[in-house]
Design a protein around this motif. Structure first.
Motif, PDB file in Angstrom:
ATOM      1  N   GLY A 112       0.809  -1.206   0.000  1.00  0.00           N
ATOM      2  CA  GLY A 112       0.000   0.000   0.000  1.00  0.00           C
ATOM      3  C   GLY A 112       0.845   1.260   0.000  1.00  0.00           C
ATOM      4  N   ILE A 113       0.267   2.345  -0.481  1.00  0.00           N
ATOM      5  CA  ILE A 113       0.973   3.625  -0.543  1.00  0.00           C
ATOM      6  C   ILE A 113       0.670   4.416   0.729  1.00  0.00           C
ATOM      7  CG2 ILE A 113       1.108   5.829  -1.751  1.00  0.00           C
ATOM      8  CD1 ILE A 113       0.569   4.369  -4.335  1.00  0.00           C
ATOM      9  N   PRO A 114       1.685   4.662   1.577  1.00  0.00           N
ATOM     10  CA  PRO A 114       1.448   5.443   2.801  1.00  0.00           C
ATOM     11  C   PRO A 114       1.264   6.914   2.471  1.00  0.00           C
ATOM     12  CG  PRO A 114       3.782   4.923   2.590  1.00  0.00           C
ATOM     13  CD  PRO A 114       3.084   4.206   1.461  1.00  0.00           C
ATOM     14  N   VAL A 115       0.509   7.617   3.300  1.00  0.00           N
ATOM     15  CA  VAL A 115       0.195   9.028   3.027  1.00  0.00           C
ATOM     16  C   VAL A 115       0.468   9.892   4.265  1.00  0.00           C
ATOM     17  CG1 VAL A 115      -1.459   8.577   1.171  1.00  0.00           C
ATOM     18  CG2 VAL A 115      -2.239   8.521   3.544  1.00  0.00           C
ATOM     19  N   TYR A 252       7.130   5.895  -4.680  1.00  0.00           N
ATOM     20  CA  TYR A 252       7.810   5.363  -5.861  1.00  0.00           C
ATOM     21  C   TYR A 252       9.291   5.735  -5.891  1.00  0.00           C
ATOM     22  CZ  TYR A 252       3.695   3.494  -8.221  1.00  0.00           C
ATOM     23  OH  TYR A 252       2.605   2.718  -8.561  1.00  0.00           O
ATOM     24  N   ARG A 253       9.662   6.857  -5.254  1.00  0.00           N
ATOM     25  CA  ARG A 253      11.063   7.298  -5.301  1.00  0.00           C
ATOM     26  C   ARG A 253      11.925   6.665  -4.229  1.00  0.00           C
ATOM     27  NH1 ARG A 253       9.077  12.746  -5.711  1.00  0.00           N
ATOM     28  NH2 ARG A 253       9.777  12.986  -3.554  1.00  0.00           N
ATOM     29  N   SER A 254      11.293   6.140  -3.183  1.00  0.00           N
ATOM     30  CA  SER A 254      12.067   5.544  -2.099  1.00  0.00           C
ATOM     31  C   SER A 254      12.846   4.336  -2.597  1.00  0.00           C
ATOM     32  CB  SER A 254      11.130   5.118  -0.963  1.00  0.00           C
ATOM     33  OG  SER A 254      10.293   4.052  -1.385  1.00  0.00           O
ATOM     34  N   VAL A 255      13.817   3.909  -1.792  1.00  0.00           N
ATOM     35  CA  VAL A 255      14.625   2.746  -2.179  1.00  0.00           C
ATOM     36  C   VAL A 255      13.744   1.531  -2.394  1.00  0.00           C
ATOM     37  CG1 VAL A 255      16.438   1.173  -1.428  1.00  0.00           C
ATOM     38  CG2 VAL A 255      16.647   3.627  -0.962  1.00  0.00           C
ATOM     39  N   ARG A 256      12.821   1.297  -1.485  1.00  0.00           N
ATOM     40  CA  ARG A 256      11.924   0.155  -1.632  1.00  0.00           C
ATOM     41  C   ARG A 256      11.027   0.317  -2.852  1.00  0.00           C
ATOM     42  NH1 ARG A 256       7.057  -1.626   2.502  1.00  0.00           N
ATOM     43  NH2 ARG A 256       6.378  -3.465   1.332  1.00  0.00           N
ATOM     44  N   GLY A 257      10.566   1.543  -3.056  1.00  0.00           N
ATOM     45  CA  GLY A 257       9.688   1.789  -4.194  1.00  0.00           C
ATOM     46  C   GLY A 257      10.388   1.555  -5.515  1.00  0.00           C
ATOM     47  N   LEU A 259      12.729  -0.451  -6.115  1.00  0.00           N
ATOM     48  CA  LEU A 259      12.992  -1.875  -6.294  1.00  0.00           C
ATOM     49  C   LEU A 259      11.727  -2.688  -6.555  1.00  0.00           C
ATOM     50  CD1 LEU A 259      15.646  -2.458  -3.463  1.00  0.00           C
ATOM     51  CD2 LEU A 259      16.052  -2.338  -5.933  1.00  0.00           C
ATOM     52  N   SER A 260      10.590  -2.222  -6.047  1.00  0.00           N
ATOM     53  CA  SER A 260       9.397  -3.075  -6.085  1.00  0.00           C
ATOM     54  C   SER A 260       8.235  -2.517  -6.899  1.00  0.00           C
ATOM     55  CB  SER A 260       8.904  -3.342  -4.656  1.00  0.00           C
ATOM     56  OG  SER A 260       8.584  -2.115  -4.000  1.00  0.00           O
ATOM     57  N   ARG A 261       8.210  -1.219  -7.173  1.00  0.00           N
ATOM     58  CA  ARG A 261       7.059  -0.632  -7.857  1.00  0.00           C
ATOM     59  C   ARG A 261       7.386  -0.395  -9.326  1.00  0.00           C
ATOM     60  NH1 ARG A 261       3.372   0.782  -3.948  1.00  0.00           N
ATOM     61  NH2 ARG A 261       4.215   1.256  -1.888  1.00  0.00           N
ATOM     62  N   VAL A 262       6.487  -0.861 -10.193  1.00  0.00           N
ATOM     63  CA  VAL A 262       6.657  -0.714 -11.636  1.00  0.00           C
ATOM     64  C   VAL A 262       5.408  -0.031 -12.189  1.00  0.00           C
ATOM     65  CG1 VAL A 262       7.016  -1.894 -13.837  1.00  0.00           C
ATOM     66  CG2 VAL A 262       8.079  -2.787 -11.743  1.00  0.00           C
ATOM     67  N   GLY A 263       5.614   0.817 -13.175  1.00  0.00           N
ATOM     68  CA  GLY A 263       4.481   1.485 -13.806  1.00  0.00           C
ATOM     69  C   GLY A 263       4.077   2.736 -13.060  1.00  0.00           C
ATOM     70  N   ARG A 264       2.836   3.120 -13.249  1.00  0.00           N
ATOM     71  CA  ARG A 264       2.293   4.322 -12.615  1.00  0.00           C
ATOM     72  C   ARG A 264       0.968   3.996 -11.940  1.00  0.00           C
ATOM     73  NH1 ARG A 264       3.021   7.509 -18.106  1.00  0.00           N
ATOM     74  NH2 ARG A 264       5.037   8.550 -17.847  1.00  0.00           N
ATOM     75  N   ASN A 290       2.440  24.679 -13.492  1.00  0.00           N
ATOM     76  CA  ASN A 290       3.482  25.454 -12.827  1.00  0.00           C
ATOM     77  C   ASN A 290       4.713  24.625 -12.481  1.00  0.00           C
ATOM     78  OD1 ASN A 290       1.961  27.850 -12.868  1.00  0.00           O
ATOM     79  ND2 ASN A 290       0.867  27.249 -11.017  1.00  0.00           N
ATOM     80  N   GLY A 291       4.781  23.388 -13.024  1.00  0.00           N
ATOM     81  CA  GLY A 291       5.994  22.597 -12.851  1.00  0.00           C
ATOM     82  C   GLY A 291       5.986  21.613 -11.704  1.00  0.00           C
ATOM     83  N   HIS A 292       4.879  21.496 -10.964  1.00  0.00           N
ATOM     84  CA  HIS A 292       4.794  20.506  -9.884  1.00  0.00           C
ATOM     85  C   HIS A 292       4.297  19.190 -10.477  1.00  0.00           C
ATOM     86  CE1 HIS A 292       5.511  23.347  -6.593  1.00  0.00           C
ATOM     87  NE2 HIS A 292       4.752  24.199  -7.273  1.00  0.00           N
ATOM     88  N   HIS A 293       5.204  18.409 -10.998  1.00  0.00           N
ATOM     89  CA  HIS A 293       4.830  17.192 -11.709  1.00  0.00           C
ATOM     90  C   HIS A 293       4.682  16.018 -10.752  1.00  0.00           C
ATOM     91  CE1 HIS A 293       7.079  19.230 -15.277  1.00  0.00           C
ATOM     92  NE2 HIS A 293       5.826  19.658 -15.159  1.00  0.00           N
ATOM     93  N   ASP A 294       3.838  15.084 -11.127  1.00  0.00           N
ATOM     94  CA  ASP A 294       3.669  13.848 -10.363  1.00  0.00           C
ATOM     95  C   ASP A 294       3.314  12.746 -11.337  1.00  0.00           C
ATOM     96  OD1 ASP A 294       0.506  13.411 -10.297  1.00  0.00           O
ATOM     97  OD2 ASP A 294       0.892  15.554 -10.028  1.00  0.00           O
ATOM     98  N   ARG A 295       3.420  11.511 -10.876  1.00  0.00           N
ATOM     99  CA  ARG A 295       3.224  10.376 -11.785  1.00  0.00           C
ATOM    100  C   ARG A 295       1.825   9.774 -11.687  1.00  0.00           C
ATOM    101  NH1 ARG A 295       7.886   6.842 -10.480  1.00  0.00           N
ATOM    102  NH2 ARG A 295       8.700   8.765  -9.574  1.00  0.00           N
TER     103      ARG A 295
END
Length: 720
Positions: A112-115, A252-257, A259-264, A290-295
């Protein structure tokens, strides 16, 4: 019908969805489409075009391989939840909570994605409630604990903070005001969060307007803004959605992410053209501009063909000059390929149109072959004798549906066991019984379609006092052609109401609902118009409501001179005769056509034969509902009629054209074959019209042979 029917080019392994998410339906990897700057994909199409069905396919098939959250922006549950604690909740915060819970429940690769960023913001908002007791505020803060997955690093960090500030503030629970709570909550939260967590909150909330890089000040300002007026609260809500998207990025940017998360991951917003959807999409489009990009891949649905008025600002529709390039990219899946989108140059000034960050994906209508395939799926195998009935059903489904998937599915299901005569009318198809849900009873498919296409999708801006009789108003308007006709009907039908809707406002509401416009019919969709005409005929016994509306419109043009210009019918007399034909006998119409026929020596010599033929077509388009149908016999000359030879031929021509223009049945070959002969014989009656009638006869015969309308318009162009 299968959920994915008609979506092949969107859902296949190299289709738009797979390339955006980086995964196929079977879980294979695909090269990602676009870079870090992503557009919002706006699925546009009117009612019954499959927008919600496509979102279900994406969630059901692709949601097994990438995190997917789905939200219905038309539901009232978020507003109701917010109404229980309006000082610390809003419709948008409740929606963001739901999105976060769905992303947190993901059980695929990476978990799961923590928030935590969203959690911190919502906790600050809850603690900033100045009007509640400490106990109430503490309950609101603890309500968000379920946003942190059990056993996760962040949950441990923030739970320690929660325990700390609850203990520190235990002595305050008897106080009436919660003013000290926000400071205590933020102090404990930041003091007990690890360096990693503090850095994450600092990076996120340090960018809040006026925070100057300090997370505590940013969270404090966010909570204060939430308690203020609409504009300040919107700023806070917009930032909370950015915090949620930053949580997704961090996962997705974390080390675990890595290694384990693929796609969007994906967010699916159904009915996104409603107020909640607009308020969710607006800040995303502004942030990305305004340049605040996300996946986060956002698929949203809208009924208007331009995506919705919230995409545009004044002047944005220009194609030249400084506003050029502001229209969103318009992509039709049937065209093949993938939309090659890049953000237009410029923008970023805060004045750029949000439409720059949108790709309009036109919902594909079913082709003729797809309609046949979909209809055949519901038909049981039949002996050769049943083929004619099956063909009759296929033709009726094609005419009525216009390729609208829901229309095709419901008609095909309702007529699965139907045995229709080859010369039957589409009105019989609309009477076919359909079992809905688990109900043992059946209802006419026309009633089910009206409920699903109109009753369950009322315009958002339709005033509450008109919701109960919206279908009644539309039913009356099925008899109208232009807005002036429609306005005359509305004045009569609403004369006893204090609050009224003008026909011009209704036209706007229909467009906002995604219904197409036809210059010659107020209800611009052929299938919807037939559903409403059928309902109008049944509003009062014996079709009296139908006849009364057409009498009203006939009489409206009775005061004008017979040859007064009319934009749609040529003359006011022809307009009057059209409505007369729709509810009364045809003899008066035949008399009118004979009287205005451009024969040598007559009053009508000043009129051209071409104009007379155009008037004939406009008059003969009048539909026939209920009552005896002698049109075929009169067209073939099988009925003894009074008058001379020319009058009898004009009467035959009127009924032949009326049958050829009847969009509820296949063209009768016998009638079509005699049409040219009648026109050529009538040409003998005019010293200067024979040449014109000969050309008209050839043109009309070709159209009949090609199963095309004699007088094509926007709502019949699909027939053929």
């Amino acid at each position: 019908m299968l959920d994915d029917f008609g979506f092949d080019k969107l859902l296949d392994d190299d289709g738009l969805v797979a390339r955006l998410l980086g995964k196929t339906r079977s879980g294979r990897n695909r090269k990602l489409l676009y870079g870090p700057d992503l557009p919002v994909l706006l699925l546009v199409g009117g009612p019954g075009t499959g927008k919600g069905r496509l979102l279900r396919c994406v969630r059901g098939d692709f949601g097994r391989h990438v995190p997917v959250a789905r939200l219905d922006c038309a539901l009232t549950g978020f507003r109701e939840e917010a109404g229980q604690h309006p000082r610390s909740r809003s419709e948008r915060t409740e929606a963001l909570r739901e999105i976060a819970l769905q992303l947190g429940a993901w059980q695929g690769d990476g978990g799961g994605i923590p928030v935590p960023r969203l959690y911190a913001g919502l906790a600050a908002v809850a603690a900033g409630d100045r009007g509640g007791t400490v106990a109430d505020v503490v309950d609101e803060v603890r309500r968000h604990d379920d946003l942190l997955p059990p056993g996760h690093f962040w949950r441990g960090v923030l739970n320690r903070a929660v325990r700390g500030y609850l203990g520190a503030l235990a002595g305050l629970v008897t106080h009436a005001m919660a003013v000290p709570l926000i400071n205590g909550v933020l102090d404990e939260l930041l003091a007990r969060t690890s360096r990693e967590g503090e850095a994450a909150l600092q990076e996120c909330y340090g960018e809040y307007p006026g925070a100057g890089g300090h997370a505590k000040l940013g969270l404090h300002s966010l909570a204060a803004h939430f308690q203020q007026d609409r504009e300040a609260r919107e700023t806070a809500e917009n930032f909370l959605f950015r915090a949620l998207r930053e949580d997704v990025e961090a996962a997705y940017r974390s080390v675990r992410g890595r290694l384990s998360r693929v796609g969007r991951p994906a967010l699916l917003l159904d009915h996104a053209d409603n107020a909640l959807g607009r308020r969710l999409l607006g800040p995303v489009l502004e942030d990305r501009e305004n340049g605040h990009h996300d996946r986060l891949v956002i698929f949203a649905t809208a009924r208007r063909d331009d995506g919705g008025r919230f995409l545009y600002r004044a002047g944005d529709t220009d194609d030249t000059g400084p506003a050029a390039g502001r229209k969103p990219l318009d992509w039709h899946p049937a065209e093949g390929g993938l939309p090659s989108w890049t953000r237009p140059p410029g923008g970023g000034s805060g004045l750029a149109s949000p439409s720059r960050g949108v790709v309009l994906v036109r919902m594909p209508l079913l082709t003729r072959e797809q309609q046949k395939h979909g209809t055949a799926r519901f038909q049981s195998p039949r002996p050769q004798a049943g083929n004619a009935s099956r063909l009759r059903v296929e033709q009726g489904v094609h005419r009525l549906s216009g390729g609208r998937p829901l229309f095709v599915a419901r008609l095909a299901e309702a007529t699965a066991a139907a045995r229709l005569p080859e010369d039957g009318s589409d009105w019989a198809l609309l009477e076919s019984p359909l079992r809905t849900g688990d109900e043992a009873e059946t209802r006419p498919v026309a009633d089910v379609l009206l409920e699903e296409l109109v009753g369950c999708q009322l315009p958002e801006e339709l005033p509450a006092e008109h919701r109960a009789h919206w279908l009644d108003l539309l039913s009356h308007l099925s008899a109208a052609h232009d807005a002036e006709c429609a306005e005359a009907l509305m004045r009569e039908r609403q004369k006893d109401r204090e609050e009224r809707l003008s026909a011009y406002r209704i036209a706007e509401l229909l467009r906002d609902s995604g219904w197409p416009h036809c210059p010659r019919h107020f209800i611009g969709d052929l299938g919807l118009r037939h559903l409403l005409m059928r309902r109008l005929y049944r509003l009062r016994p014996g079709g009296e409501a139908w006849r009364e509306d057409h009498r009203l419109l006939r009489d409206r043009y009775g005061g004008a001179a017979e040859d007064a210009p009319d934009d749609l019918f040529g003359t006011a007399g022809a307009h009057r005769m059209h409505h007369h034909l729709a509810f009364a006998d045809a003899d008066t119409v035949t008399d009118y056509l004979e009287r205005t026929f451009p024969a040598h020596g007559g009053r009508a010599d000043t009129r051209s034969m071409r104009e007379w033929c155009e008037e004939l077509l406009a008059i003969a388009e009048a539909p026939l509902i209920g009552g005896p149908d002698d049109r075929r016999d009169r067209a073939l000359g099988a009925v003894e009629l009074p008058g001379d030879a020319r009058r009898r031929r004009i009467d035959r021509l009127l009924h032949a054209v009326r049958l050829c223009e009847d969009r509820t049945r296949a063209v009768d070959d016998a009638v079509g074959g005699t049409l040219r002969k009648i026109l050529e014989r009538i040409g003998d009656e005019s010293s200067h019209g024979a040449e014109v009638l000969t050309r008209v006869a050839g043109d009309w015969s070709d159209r009949v042979a090609g199963r095309q309308p004699l007088r094509p318009c926007a709502c019949t162009r699909h027939i053929g």
